[in-house]
Design a protein around this motif. Sequence first.
Motif, PDB file in Angstrom:
ATOM      1  N   VAL A  41       0.941  -1.346  -0.151  1.00 29.02           N
ATOM      2  CA  VAL A  41      -0.009  -0.018   0.054  1.00 29.02           C
ATOM      3  C   VAL A  41       0.961   1.221  -0.168  1.00 29.02           C
ATOM      4  O   VAL A  41       0.636   2.163  -0.644  1.00 29.02           O
ATOM      5  CB  VAL A  41      -1.071  -0.190   1.083  1.00 29.02           C
ATOM      6  N   ALA A  42       1.873   1.256   0.692  1.00 29.17           N
ATOM      7  CA  ALA A  42       2.817   2.495   0.913  1.00 29.17           C
ATOM      8  C   ALA A  42       3.280   2.520  -0.466  1.00 29.17           C
ATOM      9  O   ALA A  42       3.760   3.809  -1.063  1.00 29.17           O
ATOM     10  CB  ALA A  42       3.919   2.222   1.759  1.00 29.17           C
ATOM     11  N   ARG A  43       3.872   1.542  -1.295  1.00 25.07           N
ATOM     12  CA  ARG A  43       4.343   1.827  -2.452  1.00 25.07           C
ATOM     13  C   ARG A  43       3.396   2.260  -3.559  1.00 25.07           C
ATOM     14  O   ARG A  43       3.702   3.150  -4.515  1.00 25.07           O
ATOM     15  CB  ARG A  43       4.773   0.429  -3.317  1.00 25.07           C
ATOM     16  N   GLU A  44       2.191   2.010  -3.310  1.00 27.29           N
ATOM     17  CA  GLU A  44       1.193   2.475  -4.374  1.00 27.29           C
ATOM     18  C   GLU A  44       0.919   3.934  -3.753  1.00 27.29           C
ATOM     19  O   GLU A  44       0.614   5.019  -4.875  1.00 27.29           O
ATOM     20  CB  GLU A  44      -0.386   1.950  -4.011  1.00 27.29           C
ATOM     21  N   VAL A  45       1.056   4.384  -2.783  1.00 31.62           N
ATOM     22  CA  VAL A  45       1.021   5.974  -2.337  1.00 31.62           C
ATOM     23  C   VAL A  45       2.322   6.602  -3.070  1.00 31.62           C
ATOM     24  O   VAL A  45       1.762   7.825  -3.389  1.00 31.62           O
ATOM     25  CB  VAL A  45       1.154   6.077  -0.758  1.00 31.62           C
ATOM     26  N   CYS A  46       3.388   6.131  -2.941  1.00 30.75           N
ATOM     27  CA  CYS A  46       4.435   6.596  -3.773  1.00 30.75           C
ATOM     28  C   CYS A  46       4.203   6.650  -5.076  1.00 30.75           C
ATOM     29  O   CYS A  46       4.740   7.746  -5.594  1.00 30.75           O
ATOM     30  CB  CYS A  46       5.884   5.848  -3.275  1.00 30.75           C
ATOM     31  N   GLU A  47       3.443   5.952  -5.841  1.00 30.41           N
ATOM     32  CA  GLU A  47       3.433   6.131  -7.202  1.00 30.41           C
ATOM     33  C   GLU A  47       3.118   7.524  -7.769  1.00 30.41           C
ATOM     34  O   GLU A  47       3.522   7.881  -8.921  1.00 30.41           O
ATOM     35  CB  GLU A  47       2.454   5.094  -7.797  1.00 30.41           C
ATOM     36  N   ASP A  48       2.181   8.124  -6.979  1.00 34.86           N
ATOM     37  CA  ASP A  48       1.471   9.484  -7.380  1.00 34.86           C
ATOM     38  C   ASP A  48       2.008  10.650  -6.785  1.00 34.86           C
ATOM     39  O   ASP A  48       1.365  11.668  -6.745  1.00 34.86           O
ATOM     40  CB  ASP A  48       0.132   9.302  -7.608  1.00 34.86           C
ATOM     41  N   CYS A  49       2.965  10.272  -5.808  1.00 33.34           N
ATOM     42  CA  CYS A  49       3.354  11.540  -4.964  1.00 33.34           C
ATOM     43  C   CYS A  49       4.092  12.612  -5.799  1.00 33.34           C
ATOM     44  O   CYS A  49       4.887  12.223  -6.317  1.00 33.34           O
ATOM     45  CB  CYS A  49       4.467  10.825  -3.934  1.00 33.34           C
ATOM     46  N   PRO A  50       3.666  13.715  -5.431  1.00 29.11           N
ATOM     47  CA  PRO A  50       4.345  14.977  -6.118  1.00 29.11           C
ATOM     48  C   PRO A  50       5.469  15.080  -5.786  1.00 29.11           C
ATOM     49  O   PRO A  50       6.749  15.969  -6.533  1.00 29.11           O
ATOM     50  CB  PRO A  50       3.354  16.162  -5.642  1.00 29.11           C
ATOM     51  N   VAL A  51       6.315  14.645  -4.674  1.00 25.04           N
ATOM     52  CA  VAL A  51       7.651  14.586  -4.650  1.00 25.04           C
ATOM     53  C   VAL A  51       8.411  13.493  -4.552  1.00 25.04           C
ATOM     54  O   VAL A  51       9.289  13.223  -3.862  1.00 25.04           O
ATOM     55  CB  VAL A  51       7.848  15.526  -3.022  1.00 25.04           C
ATOM     56  N   TRP A  52       8.137  12.585  -5.459  1.00 21.27           N
ATOM     57  CA  TRP A  52       8.541  11.258  -5.595  1.00 21.27           C
ATOM     58  C   TRP A  52      10.240  11.433  -5.828  1.00 21.27           C
ATOM     59  O   TRP A  52      10.883  10.715  -5.252  1.00 21.27           O
ATOM     60  CB  TRP A  52       8.148  10.366  -6.715  1.00 21.27           C
ATOM     61  N   GLU A  53      10.481  12.182  -6.679  1.00 20.60           N
ATOM     62  CA  GLU A  53      11.840  12.303  -7.152  1.00 20.60           C
ATOM     63  C   GLU A  53      12.794  12.794  -6.072  1.00 20.60           C
ATOM     64  O   GLU A  53      13.966  12.359  -5.914  1.00 20.60           O
ATOM     65  CB  GLU A  53      11.849  13.320  -8.548  1.00 20.60           C
ATOM     66  N   LEU A  54      12.361  13.845  -5.435  1.00 21.46           N
ATOM     67  CA  LEU A  54      12.983  14.356  -4.190  1.00 21.46           C
ATOM     68  C   LEU A  54      13.075  13.159  -3.218  1.00 21.46           C
ATOM     69  O   LEU A  54      14.202  13.030  -2.352  1.00 21.46           O
ATOM     70  CB  LEU A  54      12.002  15.354  -3.544  1.00 21.46           C
ATOM     71  N   CYS A  55      12.059  12.588  -2.995  1.00 21.72           N
ATOM     72  CA  CYS A  55      12.243  11.300  -1.981  1.00 21.72           C
ATOM     73  C   CYS A  55      13.261  10.414  -2.282  1.00 21.72           C
ATOM     74  O   CYS A  55      14.113   9.759  -1.340  1.00 21.72           O
ATOM     75  CB  CYS A  55      10.814  10.734  -1.861  1.00 21.72           C
ATOM     76  N   LEU A  56      13.317   9.946  -3.579  1.00 18.72           N
ATOM     77  CA  LEU A  56      14.169   9.275  -4.096  1.00 18.72           C
ATOM     78  C   LEU A  56      15.596   9.844  -3.857  1.00 18.72           C
ATOM     79  O   LEU A  56      16.547   8.851  -3.209  1.00 18.72           O
ATOM     80  CB  LEU A  56      14.072   8.747  -5.437  1.00 18.72           C
ATOM     81  N   ASP A  57      15.967  10.850  -4.103  1.00 27.51           N
ATOM     82  CA  ASP A  57      17.089  11.462  -3.813  1.00 27.51           C
ATOM     83  C   ASP A  57      17.462  11.676  -2.425  1.00 27.51           C
ATOM     84  O   ASP A  57      18.811  11.135  -2.153  1.00 27.51           O
ATOM     85  CB  ASP A  57      17.276  12.997  -4.622  1.00 27.51           C
ATOM     86  N   TYR A  58      16.568  11.792  -1.783  1.00 27.00           N
ATOM     87  CA  TYR A  58      16.830  11.719  -0.240  1.00 27.00           C
ATOM     88  C   TYR A  58      17.127  10.593   0.341  1.00 27.00           C
ATOM     89  O   TYR A  58      18.196  10.310   1.034  1.00 27.00           O
ATOM     90  CB  TYR A  58      15.696  12.431   0.425  1.00 27.00           C
ATOM     91  N   ALA A  59      16.440   9.493  -0.003  1.00 26.51           N
ATOM     92  CA  ALA A  59      16.637   8.199   0.227  1.00 26.51           C
ATOM     93  C   ALA A  59      18.110   7.507  -0.367  1.00 26.51           C
ATOM     94  O   ALA A  59      18.695   6.971   0.459  1.00 26.51           O
ATOM     95  CB  ALA A  59      15.512   7.237  -0.267  1.00 26.51           C
ATOM     96  N   LEU A  60      18.519   7.818  -1.511  1.00 28.07           N
ATOM     97  CA  LEU A  60      19.661   7.502  -1.904  1.00 28.07           C
ATOM     98  C   LEU A  60      20.907   8.235  -0.919  1.00 28.07           C
ATOM     99  O   LEU A  60      21.843   7.408  -0.911  1.00 28.07           O
ATOM    100  CB  LEU A  60      19.863   7.607  -3.389  1.00 28.07           C
ATOM    101  N   ARG A  61      20.751   9.516  -0.699  1.00 27.67           N
ATOM    102  CA  ARG A  61      21.634   9.938   0.344  1.00 27.67           C
ATOM    103  C   ARG A  61      21.801   9.446   1.480  1.00 27.67           C
ATOM    104  O   ARG A  61      23.162   9.484   2.146  1.00 27.67           O
ATOM    105  CB  ARG A  61      21.402  11.638   0.330  1.00 27.67           C
ATOM    106  N   ILE A  62      20.559   9.237   2.420  1.00 21.91           N
ATOM    107  CA  ILE A  62      20.587   8.928   3.610  1.00 21.91           C
ATOM    108  C   ILE A  62      20.927   7.430   3.940  1.00 21.91           C
ATOM    109  O   ILE A  62      21.005   7.202   4.983  1.00 21.91           O
ATOM    110  CB  ILE A  62      19.450   9.439   4.350  1.00 21.91           C
ATOM    111  N   ARG A  63      20.526   6.390   2.878  1.00 18.36           N
ATOM    112  CA  ARG A  63      20.873   5.339   3.024  1.00 18.36           C
ATOM    113  C   ARG A  63      19.936   4.625   4.327  1.00 18.36           C
ATOM    114  O   ARG A  63      20.385   4.179   5.341  1.00 18.36           O
ATOM    115  CB  ARG A  63      22.295   4.691   3.102  1.00 18.36           C
ATOM    116  N   PRO A  64      18.538   4.826   4.279  1.00 19.30           N
ATOM    117  CA  PRO A  64      17.692   4.369   5.302  1.00 19.30           C
ATOM    118  C   PRO A  64      17.938   2.776   5.522  1.00 19.30           C
ATOM    119  O   PRO A  64      18.055   2.016   4.627  1.00 19.30           O
ATOM    120  CB  PRO A  64      16.392   4.627   4.660  1.00 19.30           C
TER     121      PRO A  64
END
Length: 111
Positions: A56-79
């Motif tokens: 369900v979380a992945r589905e929410v991410c699909e249409d998120c207006p800041v998806w690209e920013l989130c991906l960049d952030y996640a790649l930087r912080i290595r959650p």
Amino acid sequence: MTTNYPQTVAPSAMSLANLVTELATRGDCRHDPDLHMGPDAFESEPIAERLARQDVAREVCEDCPVWELCLDYALRIRPTFGVWAGHLPRELAALRREVRTLPAPDLGEVA
């Protein structure tokens, strides 16, 4: 996945603080953070429930207006937990490894 975010600045050029601010104010996950992060460390979550929550979380991410920013952030912080831009931590690690193995772009002759 497409981004609805007007890109005037590349996400990688933004500071982590600015990325966090954008994610906190515009990310679709802000409406239900537990969906993306799961229960706290003192609660157990059966595997079937965790997998369903992550889907369900992945589905929410699909249409998120800041998806690209989130991906960049996640790649930087290595959650180490959670769903970030539709990816689990192990998937983000695989993306980082894949990027490191891509050939450098041919920039042609440099003056």
